[in-house]
Design an enzyme around this catalytic site. Structure first.
Site, short mmCIF file in Angstrom:
data_model
loop_
_atom_site.label_atom_id
_atom_site.label_comp_id
_atom_site.label_asym_id
_atom_site.label_seq_id
_atom_site.Cartn_x
_atom_site.Cartn_y
_atom_site.Cartn_z
N THR A 312 0.85 -1.18 0.00
CA THR A 312 0.00 0.00 0.00
C THR A 312 0.89 1.24 0.00
O THR A 312 1.90 1.28 0.70
CB THR A 312 -0.95 0.01 1.21
OG1 THR A 312 -1.75 1.20 1.19
CG2 THR A 312 -0.20 -0.04 2.54
N HIS A 364 2.66 -11.54 14.25
CA HIS A 364 3.72 -12.06 15.11
C HIS A 364 3.50 -13.53 15.47
O HIS A 364 4.42 -14.21 15.96
CB HIS A 364 3.82 -11.22 16.38
CG HIS A 364 5.23 -11.06 16.88
ND1 HIS A 364 6.22 -11.98 16.63
CD2 HIS A 364 5.82 -10.10 17.65
CE1 HIS A 364 7.35 -11.60 17.20
NE2 HIS A 364 7.13 -10.46 17.82
#
Length: 393
Positions: A312, A364
């Site tokens: 993006t 994560h």
């Protein structure tokens, strides 16, 4: 006339806008109605030449795949269509000519209010439910004078505070749901770095004209190089290109990179397939094509399905730094930002260099910080030395 067949991932749609009224002459393949789904706006065209004789799903109605939404009388002469329209619509001509929301039309019908006598306060003069409610509260004995205040209602008294309530579109609601899901169902973390854009800008300046001439008008921009650099980095760090499926990690042996594109209706992410097999020119042409078709609402749902990684670029709007949100089930997303001249220390001296902040948000649960940081550094190294992309080093 039926709604198109929706993909399995799309349950239903909403009638966004009828481009033709009942009684209007239509031509084969002429745009008749827009249907908004969770992911894209679908255009429905006339299957034959004729006259639109009925509408069975008004604007704002929720429809299913292949549901009948209207009827067209085939072969009716176009010249006869206006007369037929007047004859058929005579009892409700006053209301059908007004631009109003479905809720406003329903309330006006229940209260017997002529919508042409109601001043619209919505976008482009659209009549809202509140406008109809206000009109019904006025004395019925003085309908004629009511038109004058409506015409002179543009200047509001000083100190008035205006509020306007607009329902979210299906696309905007779907975007909101996915963003909320991404933040609540992933262990999202963002790591940052900065990249010296001077080598890439010098390369672009030197070869821009030749590149465009050689590749049939394809423009040499920064997105093509970043996309190719990301593809090379994904090959070196396959865990960034992976996704979680329950308790399983799915490693993808291909690089399908989504490119976030802003449209008037919201953000969409069309996907470039098999980027490893594409050259810079093909990537640039593909991104430009996505941008043009997204603006016109012509990107298909299948073009936004899948994807193993997303890029993006908030820099085109002036964003200096941001934390992009994941596009599940992908495990990472790269955020590009504005290029800004900053003083940097180079070999013990201060130089003014065009710098860009890069942000990598990642899940994560799947990626350790080491993997994410090394992945971002790999992109930085390739952008600062574009020869690395060609040499794959």
């Amino acid at each position: 006339m039926k709604a198109p067949t929706f993909p399995e991932s799309v349950q239903d749609g909403t009638i966004a806008n009828w481009h033709k009224a009942v009684g209007s002459a239509v031509s084969r393949d002429e745009l008749i109605v827009d249907i908004e789904t969770d992911k894209v706006v679908l255009e429905v065209v006339a299957p034959v030449d004729g006259v639109l004789t009925s509408i069975s799903a008004e604007e704002g109605a929720t429809i299913a795949s292949n549901q009948v939404i209207g009827a067209i009388t085939e072969g009716a002469a176009a010249s006869a269509a206006p007369a037929a329209a007047v004859a058929e619509a005579a009892p409700v001509a006053s209301n059908s000519d007004a631009v109003a929301s479905p809720a406003a039309r329903k309330m006006a019908s229940e209260k017997g209010i002529d919508l042409n006598s109601v001043a619209g306060t919505g976008k482009d003069g659209r009549i809202t439910k509140e406008d109809v409610a206000s009109a019904s509260a006025k004395p019925a004995a003085a309908p004629a004078p009511a038109a004058k205040p409506a015409a002179a209602a543009a200047p509001l008294p000083a100190g008035d505070r205006i509020e306007k309530r607009v329902p979210m579109t299906r696309l905007r609601k779907r975007i909101a749901e996915r963003l909320l899901d991404a933040t609540s169902s992933t262990a999202m973390l963002t790591t940052f770095n900065e990249v010296n854009m001077k080598p890439l800008m010098d390369l672009r300046k030197e070869y821009k004209d030749l590149f465009e001439k050689t590749h049939d008008g394809a423009r040499l921009g920064f997105m093509g190089m970043f996309t190719k650099a990301a593809c090379e980095a994904l090959k070196r760090f396959p865990q960034v290109n992976a996704s979680l499926d329950g308790d399983d990690i799915v490693y993808h042996g291909f690089q399908d990179i989504g490119v976030a594109v802003s449209t008037p209706n919201g953000l969409v992410v069309p996907v470039l397939r098999d980027v490893d097999d594409m050259g810079i020119a093909s990537i640039e042409s593909g991104i430009r094509d996505f941008g043009l078709r997204a603006r016109d609402g012509k990107i298909g749902i299948d073009e936004m399905m899948g994807g193993t990684f997303t890029i993006t670029n908030g820099g085109v709007f002036g964003s200096l730094l941001s934390t992009p949100i994941l596009n599940p089930p992908q495990s990472a997303i790269l955020g590009m930002h504005k290029i800004q001249d900053r003083p940097m220390a180079v070999n013990g001296k201060v130089e003014i260099l065009p710098m860009m902040y890069l942000a990598l948000s990642y899940d994560h649960r799947l990626l350790d910080g080491k993997d994410a940081v090394q992945f971002l550094v790999a992109i930085k190294d390739m952008i600062e030395d574009p020869a690395r992309i060609l040499l794959q080093v």
